[in-house]
Motif scaffolding. Structure first.
Motif, short mmCIF file in Angstrom:
data_model
loop_
_atom_site.label_atom_id
_atom_site.label_comp_id
_atom_site.label_asym_id
_atom_site.label_seq_id
_atom_site.Cartn_x
_atom_site.Cartn_y
_atom_site.Cartn_z
N GLN A 46 0.77 -1.18 0.02
CA GLN A 46 -0.11 0.07 0.00
C GLN A 46 0.96 1.18 0.12
OE1 GLN A 46 -2.65 -0.19 3.03
NE2 GLN A 46 -3.80 -2.23 2.61
N LEU A 47 2.04 1.37 0.75
CA LEU A 47 2.88 2.31 0.58
C LEU A 47 3.64 2.37 -0.35
CD1 LEU A 47 4.37 4.59 2.27
CD2 LEU A 47 6.13 2.84 2.97
N ALA A 48 3.99 1.41 -1.07
CA ALA A 48 4.36 1.71 -2.53
C ALA A 48 3.44 2.03 -3.51
CB ALA A 48 5.16 0.31 -2.93
N GLN A 49 2.33 1.80 -3.57
CA GLN A 49 1.28 2.44 -4.45
C GLN A 49 1.05 3.85 -4.15
OE1 GLN A 49 -2.36 0.14 -4.31
NE2 GLN A 49 -3.38 1.42 -5.44
N GLU A 53 1.45 6.72 -6.49
CA GLU A 53 0.23 7.83 -7.03
C GLU A 53 0.95 9.25 -6.64
OE1 GLU A 53 -3.03 6.33 -4.74
OE2 GLU A 53 -3.19 4.72 -6.16
N GLN A 54 1.39 9.32 -5.51
CA GLN A 54 2.10 10.91 -5.28
C GLN A 54 3.10 10.93 -6.21
OE1 GLN A 54 4.50 10.80 -1.52
NE2 GLN A 54 3.92 13.03 -1.13
N GLY A 55 3.88 10.14 -6.76
CA GLY A 55 4.76 10.50 -7.50
C GLY A 55 4.02 10.95 -8.92
N ASP A 56 3.02 10.26 -9.26
CA ASP A 56 2.27 10.64 -10.32
C ASP A 56 1.62 11.77 -10.35
OD1 ASP A 56 3.15 8.28 -11.56
OD2 ASP A 56 0.93 7.12 -11.06
N ASN A 57 1.08 12.12 -9.07
CA ASN A 57 0.37 13.26 -8.82
C ASN A 57 1.51 14.60 -8.87
OD1 ASN A 57 -1.87 12.35 -8.43
ND2 ASN A 57 -1.83 12.08 -6.17
N ARG A 58 2.78 14.25 -8.47
CA ARG A 58 4.03 15.43 -8.53
C ARG A 58 4.13 15.53 -10.07
NH1 ARG A 58 7.56 12.90 -4.25
NH2 ARG A 58 6.66 13.70 -2.09
N ASP A 59 4.25 14.52 -10.62
CA ASP A 59 4.27 14.58 -12.22
C ASP A 59 3.10 15.54 -12.79
OD1 ASP A 59 6.65 13.11 -11.80
OD2 ASP A 59 6.08 11.52 -12.44
#
Length: 129
Positions: A46-49, A53-59
């Motif tokens: 869950q943390l990795a996911q 997602e946070q990385g995707d949101n940052r991108d």
């Protein structure tokens, strides 16, 4: 001797019961440990996911910021182009006015030439008489 053996058997039974109880506790602890390991694995997943997602949101946010900057740049260029267009329109209007003035001047010049020619013709006739 039979009593000693009975005591020894009872003692062995007590040790066996204790060993079985400890073994059961160890099994329970092992089962809990396995459940905890599975839960830890689940939480890591869950943390990795969430991090992905946070990385995707940052991108996406960085892309959005880049797009907003590009939009602002295009707006500025559009405004500049608009003011340049207004300047060009003013020049076109001024050129049209100059064209009208030139046409009027040409008409006045043509009229003056005509009058000069008539005047010369009249003068020559008077001199000829």
């Amino acid at each position: 001797k039979s009593t000693e053996q009975g005591v020894e058997i009872d003692q062995l039974r007590a040790e066996l019961a204790q060993a079985e109880a400890e073994s059961g506790e160890h099994r329970d602890a092992a089962a809990r440990s396995t459940e905890q390991a599975a839960e830890i694995g689940n939480l890591r997943s869950q943390l990795a996911q969430a991090e992905a997602e946070q990385g995707d949101n940052r991108d996406a946010a960085a892309k959005s910021i880049g797009q907003a900057a590009e939009i602002d740049k295009l707006r500025a260029e559009l405004e500049l182009g608009g003011s340049e267009m207004e300047e060009l329109r003013a020049k076109v209007v001024a050129a049209g006015q100059l064209q009208e003035q030139n046409a009027s001047a040409a008409a006045v010049e043509a009229e003056l030439r005509k009058q000069c020619e008539q005047s010369e013709t009249t003068q020559q006739q008077l001199l000829a008489d």
